[in-house]
Design a protein around this motif. Structure first.
Motif, PDB file in Angstrom:
ATOM      1  N   GLY A  22       0.763  -1.125   0.171  1.00 10.78           N
ATOM      2  CA  GLY A  22      -0.074  -0.061  -0.045  1.00 10.78           C
ATOM      3  C   GLY A  22       0.819   1.334   0.301  1.00 10.78           C
ATOM      4  N   SER A  23       2.008   1.447   0.708  1.00  2.00           N
ATOM      5  CA  SER A  23       2.680   2.539   0.920  1.00  2.00           C
ATOM      6  C   SER A  23       3.484   2.973  -0.720  1.00  2.00           C
ATOM      7  CB  SER A  23       3.904   2.430   1.951  1.00  2.00           C
ATOM      8  OG  SER A  23       3.247   2.589   3.189  1.00  2.00           O
ATOM      9  N   PRO A  24       3.907   1.917  -1.144  1.00  2.99           N
ATOM     10  CA  PRO A  24       4.405   2.310  -2.629  1.00  2.99           C
ATOM     11  C   PRO A  24       3.392   2.929  -3.406  1.00  2.99           C
ATOM     12  CG  PRO A  24       5.216   0.409  -1.829  1.00  2.99           C
ATOM     13  CD  PRO A  24       4.413   0.348  -0.862  1.00  2.99           C
ATOM     14  N   ILE A  25       2.016   2.509  -3.561  1.00  2.00           N
ATOM     15  CA  ILE A  25       1.163   2.755  -4.137  1.00  2.00           C
ATOM     16  C   ILE A  25       0.687   4.146  -3.713  1.00  2.00           C
ATOM     17  CG2 ILE A  25      -1.471   2.479  -4.673  1.00  2.00           C
ATOM     18  CD1 ILE A  25      -0.948  -0.704  -4.486  1.00  2.00           C
ATOM     19  N   ALA A  26       0.574   4.177  -2.446  1.00  2.00           N
ATOM     20  CA  ALA A  26       0.436   5.912  -1.727  1.00  2.00           C
ATOM     21  C   ALA A  26       1.416   6.888  -2.299  1.00  2.00           C
ATOM     22  CB  ALA A  26       0.298   5.697  -0.410  1.00  2.00           C
ATOM     23  N   THR A  27       2.680   6.383  -2.532  1.00  2.00           N
ATOM     24  CA  THR A  27       3.741   7.367  -2.934  1.00  2.00           C
ATOM     25  C   THR A  27       3.452   7.586  -4.450  1.00  2.00           C
ATOM     26  OG1 THR A  27       5.068   6.648  -1.242  1.00  2.00           O
ATOM     27  CG2 THR A  27       6.105   7.600  -3.128  1.00  2.00           C
ATOM     28  N   LEU A  28       2.947   6.634  -4.977  1.00  2.43           N
ATOM     29  CA  LEU A  28       2.756   6.890  -6.600  1.00  2.43           C
ATOM     30  C   LEU A  28       1.782   7.933  -6.685  1.00  2.43           C
ATOM     31  CD1 LEU A  28       3.404   3.412  -8.184  1.00  2.43           C
ATOM     32  CD2 LEU A  28       4.813   5.239  -8.318  1.00  2.43           C
ATOM     33  N   GLY A  58       5.492   4.874   8.049  1.00  2.00           N
ATOM     34  CA  GLY A  58       5.126   4.466   9.321  1.00  2.00           C
ATOM     35  C   GLY A  58       3.548   4.374   9.433  1.00  2.00           C
ATOM     36  N   VAL A  59       2.652   5.198   9.151  1.00  2.00           N
ATOM     37  CA  VAL A  59       1.490   5.020   9.041  1.00  2.00           C
ATOM     38  C   VAL A  59       1.011   3.921   8.294  1.00  2.00           C
ATOM     39  CG1 VAL A  59      -0.899   6.004   8.610  1.00  2.00           C
ATOM     40  CG2 VAL A  59       1.123   7.565   9.419  1.00  2.00           C
ATOM     41  N   GLY A  60       1.444   3.519   7.225  1.00  2.00           N
ATOM     42  CA  GLY A  60       1.177   2.437   6.420  1.00  2.00           C
ATOM     43  C   GLY A  60       1.424   1.108   7.149  1.00  2.00           C
ATOM     44  N   TRP A  61       2.558   1.117   7.742  1.00  2.00           N
ATOM     45  CA  TRP A  61       3.008  -0.069   8.375  1.00  2.00           C
ATOM     46  C   TRP A  61       2.007  -0.327   9.800  1.00  2.00           C
ATOM     47  CZ3 TRP A  61       4.741  -4.653   7.995  1.00  2.00           C
ATOM     48  CH2 TRP A  61       5.183  -5.345   9.205  1.00  2.00           C
ATOM     49  N   MET A  62       1.650   0.711  10.533  1.00  2.00           N
ATOM     50  CA  MET A  62       0.554   0.564  11.567  1.00  2.00           C
ATOM     51  C   MET A  62      -0.907   0.044  10.999  1.00  2.00           C
ATOM     52  SD  MET A  62       1.077   3.727  14.198  1.00  2.00           S
ATOM     53  CE  MET A  62       1.234   4.770  12.963  1.00  2.00           C
ATOM     54  N   VAL A  63      -1.131   0.758   9.922  1.00  2.48           N
ATOM     55  CA  VAL A  63      -2.442   0.365   9.251  1.00  2.48           C
ATOM     56  C   VAL A  63      -2.417  -1.045   8.750  1.00  2.48           C
ATOM     57  CG1 VAL A  63      -4.111   1.173   7.187  1.00  2.48           C
ATOM     58  CG2 VAL A  63      -3.196   2.865   8.706  1.00  2.48           C
ATOM     59  N   LEU A  64      -1.261  -1.308   8.299  1.00  3.69           N
ATOM     60  CA  LEU A  64      -1.331  -2.856   7.553  1.00  3.69           C
ATOM     61  C   LEU A  64      -1.648  -4.009   8.690  1.00  3.69           C
ATOM     62  CD1 LEU A  64      -0.654  -4.885   5.566  1.00  3.69           C
ATOM     63  CD2 LEU A  64       1.927  -4.747   5.931  1.00  3.69           C
ATOM     64  N   ILE A  65      -1.157  -3.562   9.783  1.00  4.11           N
ATOM     65  CA  ILE A  65      -1.145  -4.537  11.030  1.00  4.11           C
ATOM     66  C   ILE A  65      -2.567  -4.564  11.501  1.00  4.11           C
ATOM     67  CG2 ILE A  65      -0.310  -5.025  13.553  1.00  4.11           C
ATOM     68  CD1 ILE A  65       1.858  -5.682  11.223  1.00  4.11           C
ATOM     69  N   ALA A  66      -3.175  -3.393  11.428  1.00  2.00           N
ATOM     70  CA  ALA A  66      -4.685  -3.344  11.862  1.00  2.00           C
ATOM     71  C   ALA A  66      -5.635  -4.039  10.900  1.00  2.00           C
ATOM     72  CB  ALA A  66      -5.111  -1.830  12.166  1.00  2.00           C
ATOM     73  N   ALA A  67      -5.196  -3.846   9.533  1.00  2.00           N
ATOM     74  CA  ALA A  67      -5.963  -4.425   8.590  1.00  2.00           C
ATOM     75  C   ALA A  67      -5.693  -5.730   8.470  1.00  2.00           C
ATOM     76  CB  ALA A  67      -5.475  -3.695   7.050  1.00  2.00           C
ATOM     77  N   GLU A  68      -4.637  -6.324   8.985  1.00  2.00           N
ATOM     78  CA  GLU A  68      -4.512  -7.758   8.724  1.00  2.00           C
ATOM     79  C   GLU A  68      -5.477  -8.413  10.056  1.00  2.00           C
ATOM     80  OE1 GLU A  68       0.271  -8.204   7.201  1.00  2.00           O
ATOM     81  OE2 GLU A  68      -0.368  -8.372   9.306  1.00  2.00           O
ATOM     82  N   MET A  69      -5.394  -7.807  11.133  1.00  2.00           N
ATOM     83  CA  MET A  69      -6.331  -8.227  12.063  1.00  2.00           C
ATOM     84  C   MET A  69      -7.771  -8.200  11.929  1.00  2.00           C
ATOM     85  SD  MET A  69      -4.962  -6.105  15.694  1.00  2.00           S
ATOM     86  CE  MET A  69      -3.411  -6.631  16.353  1.00  2.00           C
ATOM     87  N   LEU A  70      -8.224  -7.212  11.040  1.00  2.00           N
ATOM     88  CA  LEU A  70      -9.718  -7.053  10.900  1.00  2.00           C
ATOM     89  C   LEU A  70     -10.012  -7.858   9.629  1.00  2.00           C
ATOM     90  CD1 LEU A  70      -9.899  -3.597  11.973  1.00  2.00           C
ATOM     91  CD2 LEU A  70     -10.805  -5.492  13.137  1.00  2.00           C
ATOM     92  N   ALA A  71      -9.475  -7.803   8.558  1.00  2.00           N
ATOM     93  CA  ALA A  71      -9.461  -8.550   7.337  1.00  2.00           C
ATOM     94  C   ALA A  71      -9.173 -10.087   7.239  1.00  2.00           C
ATOM     95  CB  ALA A  71      -9.016  -7.860   6.166  1.00  2.00           C
ATOM     96  N   GLN A  72      -8.533 -10.376   8.602  1.00  2.00           N
ATOM     97  CA  GLN A  72      -7.865 -11.906   8.638  1.00  2.00           C
ATOM     98  C   GLN A  72      -6.960 -12.283   7.201  1.00  2.00           C
ATOM     99  OE1 GLN A  72      -8.663 -14.065  11.498  1.00  2.00           O
ATOM    100  NE2 GLN A  72      -8.714 -11.880  12.157  1.00  2.00           N
ATOM    101  N   ASN A  73      -6.064 -11.079   6.903  1.00  2.00           N
ATOM    102  CA  ASN A  73      -5.092 -11.286   5.913  1.00  2.00           C
ATOM    103  C   ASN A  73      -3.960 -11.938   6.786  1.00  2.00           C
ATOM    104  OD1 ASN A  73      -3.945 -11.167   3.530  1.00  2.00           O
ATOM    105  ND2 ASN A  73      -3.293  -9.165   3.665  1.00  2.00           N
ATOM    106  N   SER A  80      -8.551 -10.363   0.751  1.00  2.00           N
ATOM    107  CA  SER A  80      -8.072  -9.854   1.774  1.00  2.00           C
ATOM    108  C   SER A  80      -6.741  -8.750   1.465  1.00  2.00           C
ATOM    109  CB  SER A  80      -7.753 -10.870   2.931  1.00  2.00           C
ATOM    110  OG  SER A  80      -6.687 -12.001   2.324  1.00  2.00           O
ATOM    111  N   PHE A  81      -5.854  -9.525   0.567  1.00  2.00           N
ATOM    112  CA  PHE A  81      -4.856  -8.654   0.121  1.00  2.00           C
ATOM    113  C   PHE A  81      -5.116  -7.258  -0.613  1.00  2.00           C
ATOM    114  CE2 PHE A  81      -1.708  -7.565  -3.113  1.00  2.00           C
ATOM    115  CZ  PHE A  81      -0.855  -7.324  -2.440  1.00  2.00           C
ATOM    116  N   LEU A  82      -6.020  -7.637  -1.358  1.00  2.00           N
ATOM    117  CA  LEU A  82      -6.573  -6.227  -2.062  1.00  2.00           C
ATOM    118  C   LEU A  82      -7.093  -5.242  -1.180  1.00  2.00           C
ATOM    119  CD1 LEU A  82      -8.071  -7.206  -5.101  1.00  2.00           C
ATOM    120  CD2 LEU A  82      -6.238  -5.882  -5.043  1.00  2.00           C
ATOM    121  N   ILE A  83      -8.074  -5.806  -0.049  1.00  2.00           N
ATOM    122  CA  ILE A  83      -8.578  -5.125   0.830  1.00  2.00           C
ATOM    123  C   ILE A  83      -7.558  -4.080   1.648  1.00  2.00           C
ATOM    124  CG2 ILE A  83     -10.005  -4.970   3.019  1.00  2.00           C
ATOM    125  CD1 ILE A  83     -11.545  -7.118   1.696  1.00  2.00           C
ATOM    126  N   SER A  84      -6.569  -5.009   2.335  1.00  2.00           N
ATOM    127  CA  SER A  84      -5.579  -4.475   3.170  1.00  2.00           C
ATOM    128  C   SER A  84      -4.542  -3.495   2.242  1.00  2.00           C
ATOM    129  CB  SER A  84      -4.530  -5.540   3.571  1.00  2.00           C
ATOM    130  OG  SER A  84      -5.007  -6.424   4.473  1.00  2.00           O
TER     131      SER A  84
END
Length: 197
Positions: A2-8, A132-147, A65-69
């Motif tokens: 997500g972070s590289p996409i966010a940068t692009l 940093g934000v992306g890494w935190m969000v990824l962990i939260a998204a993995e929890m909730l999306a069960q990725n 789940s990967f796309l959602i995250s």
């Protein structure tokens, strides 16, 4: 991912916003509305849209789940890069910009030779914050999306509730912190390498 996409996404938008006061005035309310939105709010929206749009038959190229995250991380982490890029472009020495206009340099050349080199420190600060934000969000998204990932591991251990769960969760939290630290150091090395050039 997500972070590289966010940068692009954020870099060109930040350059455009920093180059034009009209675009900046139009973007500012949107940024200030969407920037504080929690990943917990984005996740159900993204899940509903991906589930409706991404219909697969057979073996999918990407798991849902990967796309959602990835989309959730992009939506949450792009704003700091966008804002810092716009600030960096705005702070470019006006004399340099005017020289580029007098020499009638094409827009691409002006961006590549004048704007980007001057705005690089701001851009990299934004990218580090976004990472940093992306890494935190990824962990939260993995929890909730069960990725599958560290976030899901922490959630599964919490649900497990065994006597060893707390120790495993603490080890996972330490691992998450160390990976975040390592990513930040890599970004610093990339910044020093590019700025020196």
């Amino acid at each position: 991912t997500g972070s590289p996409i966010a940068t692009l996404v954020a870099l060109p938008l930040g350059i455009v916003a920093g180059s034009s006061k009209v675009v900046q005035a139009a973007f500012t309310p949107l940024v200030e509305i969407f920037r504080p939105v929690s990943p917990l709010a984005w996740l159900p929206i993204v899940t509903l849209i991906v589930s409706a749009v991404y219909v697969t038959t057979g073996t999918p190229f990407f798991q849902k789940s990967f796309l959602i995250s990835a989309i959730t991380v992009t939506l949450c982490s792009m704003w700091t890069t966008l804002i810092n890029t716009a600030i960096g472009v705005t702070s470019v020495d006006k004399d340099l910009v005017n020289v580029g206009k007098v020499l009638q340099l094409p827009l691409g050349t002006r961006v590549r030779r004048i704007i980007l080199p001057s705005a690089l420190p701001y851009i990299f600060t934004g990218m580090r914050l976004s990472l940093g934000v992306g890494w935190m969000v990824l962990i939260a998204a993995e929890m909730l999306a069960q990725n599958p990932g560290l976030g899901k591991f922490v959630w599964d251990e919490f649900q497990n509730g065994s006597s060893e769960s707390l120790a495993r969760i603490l080890v996972a939290v330490l691992t998450i912190g160390l990976i975040g630290f390592g990513l930040d150091r890599l970004m610093q090395l990339l910044q020093s390498f590019i700025v020196r050039r």
